[in-house]
Design an enzyme around this catalytic site. Structure first.
Site, PDB file in Angstrom:
ATOM      1  N   GLU A 288      29.027  42.860  30.717  1.00 64.24           N
ATOM      2  CA  GLU A 288      30.201  43.605  30.265  1.00 64.24           C
ATOM      3  C   GLU A 288      30.674  43.113  28.899  1.00 64.24           C
ATOM      4  O   GLU A 288      31.329  43.830  28.160  1.00 64.24           O
ATOM      5  CB  GLU A 288      31.334  43.471  31.292  1.00 64.24           C
ATOM      6  CG  GLU A 288      32.432  44.479  31.045  1.00 64.24           C
ATOM      7  CD  GLU A 288      33.689  44.198  31.835  1.00 64.24           C
ATOM      8  OE1 GLU A 288      33.686  44.489  33.035  1.00 64.24           O
ATOM      9  OE2 GLU A 288      34.660  43.682  31.259  1.00 64.24           O
ATOM     10  N   GLU A 289      30.337  41.887  28.565  1.00 63.71           N
ATOM     11  CA  GLU A 289      30.790  41.298  27.304  1.00 63.71           C
ATOM     12  C   GLU A 289      29.879  41.609  26.120  1.00 63.71           C
ATOM     13  O   GLU A 289      30.102  41.097  25.031  1.00 63.71           O
ATOM     14  CB  GLU A 289      30.933  39.781  27.450  1.00 63.71           C
ATOM     15  CG  GLU A 289      32.079  39.355  28.329  1.00 63.71           C
ATOM     16  CD  GLU A 289      33.454  39.809  27.815  1.00 63.71           C
ATOM     17  OE1 GLU A 289      33.605  40.038  26.607  1.00 63.71           O
ATOM     18  OE2 GLU A 289      34.356  39.941  28.650  1.00 63.71           O
TER      19      GLU A 289
ATOM     20  N   GLU B 157      31.076  46.628  37.649  1.00 65.05           N
ATOM     21  CA  GLU B 157      32.142  46.405  38.625  1.00 65.05           C
ATOM     22  C   GLU B 157      31.974  47.296  39.866  1.00 65.05           C
ATOM     23  O   GLU B 157      31.949  46.809  40.997  1.00 65.05           O
ATOM     24  CB  GLU B 157      33.503  46.647  37.959  1.00 65.05           C
ATOM     25  CG  GLU B 157      33.807  45.589  36.895  1.00 65.05           C
ATOM     26  CD  GLU B 157      34.857  45.987  35.860  1.00 65.05           C
ATOM     27  OE1 GLU B 157      35.073  47.201  35.664  1.00 65.05           O
ATOM     28  OE2 GLU B 157      35.445  45.097  35.232  1.00 65.05           O
TER      29      GLU B 157
ATOM     30  N   ASP C 264      38.770  45.385  25.100  1.00 64.28           N
ATOM     31  CA  ASP C 264      39.692  44.420  25.684  1.00 64.28           C
ATOM     32  C   ASP C 264      39.712  43.150  24.835  1.00 64.28           C
ATOM     33  O   ASP C 264      38.735  42.816  24.179  1.00 64.28           O
ATOM     34  CB  ASP C 264      39.245  44.026  27.103  1.00 64.28           C
ATOM     35  CG  ASP C 264      39.029  45.240  27.976  1.00 64.28           C
ATOM     36  OD1 ASP C 264      39.866  46.135  27.929  1.00 64.28           O
ATOM     37  OD2 ASP C 264      38.011  45.269  28.688  1.00 64.28           O
TER      38      ASP C 264
ATOM     39  N   ASP D 247      29.320  41.139  35.180  1.00 61.05           N
ATOM     40  CA  ASP D 247      30.626  41.005  34.537  1.00 61.05           C
ATOM     41  C   ASP D 247      30.951  39.525  34.657  1.00 61.05           C
ATOM     42  O   ASP D 247      31.260  39.042  35.751  1.00 61.05           O
ATOM     43  CB  ASP D 247      31.676  41.867  35.259  1.00 61.05           C
ATOM     44  CG  ASP D 247      33.037  41.784  34.567  1.00 61.05           C
ATOM     45  OD1 ASP D 247      33.198  40.943  33.674  1.00 61.05           O
ATOM     46  OD2 ASP D 247      33.931  42.562  34.938  1.00 61.05           O
TER      47      ASP D 247
ATOM     48  N   ASP E 259      35.874  33.929  28.980  1.00 58.85           N
ATOM     49  CA  ASP E 259      34.951  35.070  29.140  1.00 58.85           C
ATOM     50  C   ASP E 259      33.636  34.754  28.443  1.00 58.85           C
ATOM     51  O   ASP E 259      32.548  34.995  28.955  1.00 58.85           O
ATOM     52  CB  ASP E 259      35.459  36.347  28.470  1.00 58.85           C
ATOM     53  CG  ASP E 259      36.774  36.824  28.980  1.00 58.85           C
ATOM     54  OD1 ASP E 259      37.696  36.006  29.077  1.00 58.85           O
ATOM     55  OD2 ASP E 259      36.869  38.015  29.289  1.00 58.85           O
TER      56      ASP E 259
ATOM     57  N   LEU F  72      33.357  37.393  33.775  1.00 55.77           N
ATOM     58  CA  LEU F  72      34.669  36.920  34.235  1.00 55.77           C
ATOM     59  C   LEU F  72      35.623  38.110  34.285  1.00 55.77           C
ATOM     60  O   LEU F  72      36.296  38.430  33.295  1.00 55.77           O
ATOM     61  CB  LEU F  72      35.187  35.828  33.289  1.00 55.77           C
ATOM     62  CG  LEU F  72      36.037  34.750  33.932  1.00 55.77           C
ATOM     63  CD1 LEU F  72      35.366  34.121  35.142  1.00 55.77           C
ATOM     64  CD2 LEU F  72      36.385  33.680  32.920  1.00 55.77           C
ATOM     65  N   ASP F  73      35.652  38.737  35.437  1.00 54.94           N
ATOM     66  CA  ASP F  73      36.502  39.919  35.583  1.00 54.94           C
ATOM     67  C   ASP F  73      37.950  39.499  35.850  1.00 54.94           C
ATOM     68  O   ASP F  73      38.201  38.515  36.534  1.00 54.94           O
ATOM     69  CB  ASP F  73      35.996  40.780  36.737  1.00 54.94           C
ATOM     70  CG  ASP F  73      36.810  42.046  36.872  1.00 54.94           C
ATOM     71  OD1 ASP F  73      36.729  42.874  35.945  1.00 54.94           O
ATOM     72  OD2 ASP F  73      37.543  42.181  37.855  1.00 54.94           O
TER      73      ASP F  73
HETATM   74  P1  AHM Z   1      38.598  43.385  32.771  1.00 55.52           P
HETATM   75  O1  AHM Z   1      37.180  43.740  33.030  1.00 55.52           O
HETATM   76  O2  AHM Z   1      38.998  43.578  31.349  1.00 55.52           O
HETATM   77  O3  AHM Z   1      38.977  42.035  33.271  1.00 55.52           O
HETATM   78  O4  AHM Z   1      39.508  44.471  33.540  1.00 55.52           O
HETATM   79  C1  AHM Z   1      39.234  44.752  34.860  1.00 55.52           C
HETATM   80  C2  AHM Z   1      40.441  44.415  35.678  1.00 55.52           C
HETATM   81  C3  AHM Z   1      40.136  44.451  37.146  1.00 55.52           C
HETATM   82  O5  AHM Z   1      39.845  43.179  37.629  1.00 55.52           O
HETATM   83  C4  AHM Z   1      41.405  44.971  37.745  1.00 55.52           C
HETATM   84  O6  AHM Z   1      41.167  45.643  38.964  1.00 55.52           O
HETATM   85  C5  AHM Z   1      41.923  45.899  36.697  1.00 55.52           C
HETATM   86  O7  AHM Z   1      41.409  45.414  35.476  1.00 55.52           O
HETATM   87  C6  AHM Z   1      43.417  45.920  36.606  1.00 55.52           C
HETATM   88  O8  AHM Z   1      43.807  46.839  35.661  1.00 55.52           O
HETATM   89  P2  AHM Z   1      45.353  47.244  35.450  1.00 55.52           P
HETATM   90  O9  AHM Z   1      45.983  46.071  34.788  1.00 55.52           O
HETATM   91  O10 AHM Z   1      45.296  48.457  34.602  1.00 55.52           O
HETATM   92  O11 AHM Z   1      45.934  47.526  36.798  1.00 55.52           O
HETATM   93 MG    MG Z   2      35.625  43.435  34.236  1.00 53.95          MG
END
Ligand code: AHM
Ligand code: MG
Length: 341
Positions: free
Chosen positions: A94-95, A280, A65, A116, A71, A118-119
């Site tokens: 996660e980072e 998560e 990502d 995680d 983050d 900053l999700d």
């Molecule tokens: P991240 O960890 O990169 O922030 O991604 C996790 C996020 C969740 O918070 C969310 O439920 C999901 O990605 C949304 O994904 P999508 O855009 O495919 O629906």
């Molecule tokens: Mg996340």
């Protein structure tokens, strides 16, 4: 327990400890310290629109990502806040691709922290709610030396505590140590988390479903049938409602309070879905189960999945017990009819 009025997070933790005479106070110290880190991250998140902090750093994290500055800030803040208390033997974020060892000069403790930082960070630029998720285990490796990957790769049912912080219209910290789920709202005027959601219980069934419907064409037939069923039926005389923020912490916070279901399934393109088991799904499953709900990958309880990799993903169906049971039934029936054909 003292009255709910002006029950701060530290005081609530202290009161909870008194109910467990054997408690050493260590878990309380950890939760307090996490609360402190959350306050700092919350301040920074609130400033995000004002300072030149938005935008990509140009790097990608281990999961592929795009990483934003916030983050990194949140990740570093949590590491810095948690690495010197003497409570942990190892951490993972996660980072970061690998496990995080404690600095050599710090005392090594008996707990393991996964987070995680900053999700939902792809939502930052649009001012949409984002969150921090954390998960705490006891070490399982022998000795008092640095913790290992084995300490991090424990099934979710072994968590001793888990929580999240949602940075939304207000900042709310929700945690469980397995005996009830409690939510605290940050009072920005004096910077304290106050008990606002005492002993949260998720409704047995809800009216809201939450899923990224843009992926519809890649879903299995059973899931398609379930969504069609919801669209054609009513609950308590009213049609079902779709709500999808696209930020897991915010979507699950709503699900916990109002009931219903949040889903991130596997599909034809991504059989394991998108969300990470360790950072998560496990903490959220522990919280939702502790509030009386259910969390599975469609067949198996999330908390019983034996992890094999730090960053592994899993499909997730989580929320009110009856809603999760119903989607499982639709998926099972579609699978059976596929076998019969
Ligand atoms: P991240 O960890 O990169 O922030 O991604 C996790 C996020 C969740 O918070 C969310 O439920 C999901 O990605 C949304 O994904 P999508 O855009 O495919 O629906
Ligand atoms: Mg996340």
């Amino acid at each position: 327990m003292a009255t709910k009025r002006f029950m701060t997070l530290p005081r609530h933790i202290l009161e909870g400890e008194k109910l467990h005479p054997g408690a050493t106070g260590e878990l309380s110290a950890i939760l307090n310290q996490l609360g402190l880190a959350a306050k700092v991250i919350s301040l920074e998140v609130n400033k995000a629109g004002l300072v030149d902090i938005l935008g990509f750093t140009g790097e990608t994290n281990y999961s592929g990502d795009q990483v934003k500055k916030l983050d990194i800030f949140a990740h570093e803040m949590l590491v810095k806040a948690m690495d010197h208390g003497g409570h942990f033997c190892v951490m993972a974020s996660e980072e970061e691709e690998d496990i995080i060892h404690l600095p050599p000069h710090h005392k090594i403790g008996k707990y393991v922290l996964l987070f995680d930082p900053l999700d939902g960070s792809s939502n930052i630029d649009a001012n949409v709610s984002i969150g921090t998720i954390f998960s705490i285990y006891r070490r399982v490796s022998e000795g008092n030396g640095p913790g290992t990957l084995e300490d991090c790769l424990q099934p979710g049912y072994k968590q001793v505590a888990a929580g999240y912080v949602v940075y939304g219209s207000s900042t709310v910290l929700v945690y469980t140590a397995g005996h009830g789920v409690f939510g605290f709202t940050l009072d920005p005027s004096f910077g304290e988390f106050l008990l606002s959601h005492d002993n949260i219980k998720i409704p047995k069934r809800g009216r809201i479903y939450s899923i990224n419907e843009g992926n519809y064409n890649s879903w299995d037939r059973g899931l398609k049938n379930y969504i069609k069923y919801l669209q054609a039926n009513k609950f308590e005389g009213k049609p079902y409602q779709a709500r999808y923020i696209g930020s897991m912490v915010a979507d699950i916070h709503r699900t916990l309070l109002y009931g219903g279901i949040f889903m991130y399934p596997g599909d034809a393109r991504n059989p394991k879905g998108k969300l990470r088991l360790m950072y998560e799904c496990n903490p959220m499953a522990f919280i939702v189960e502790s509030a009386g709900g259910r969390a599975t990958d469609g067949k198996k309880r999330i908390l019983e999945i034996q992890p094999t990799a730090l960053h592994q993903r899993t499909p997730i169906f989580i929320g009110s017990e009856e809603d999760v049971l119903l989607v499982e039934k639709f998926m099972r029936e579609a699978e059976l009819s596929n076998i019969e054909k």
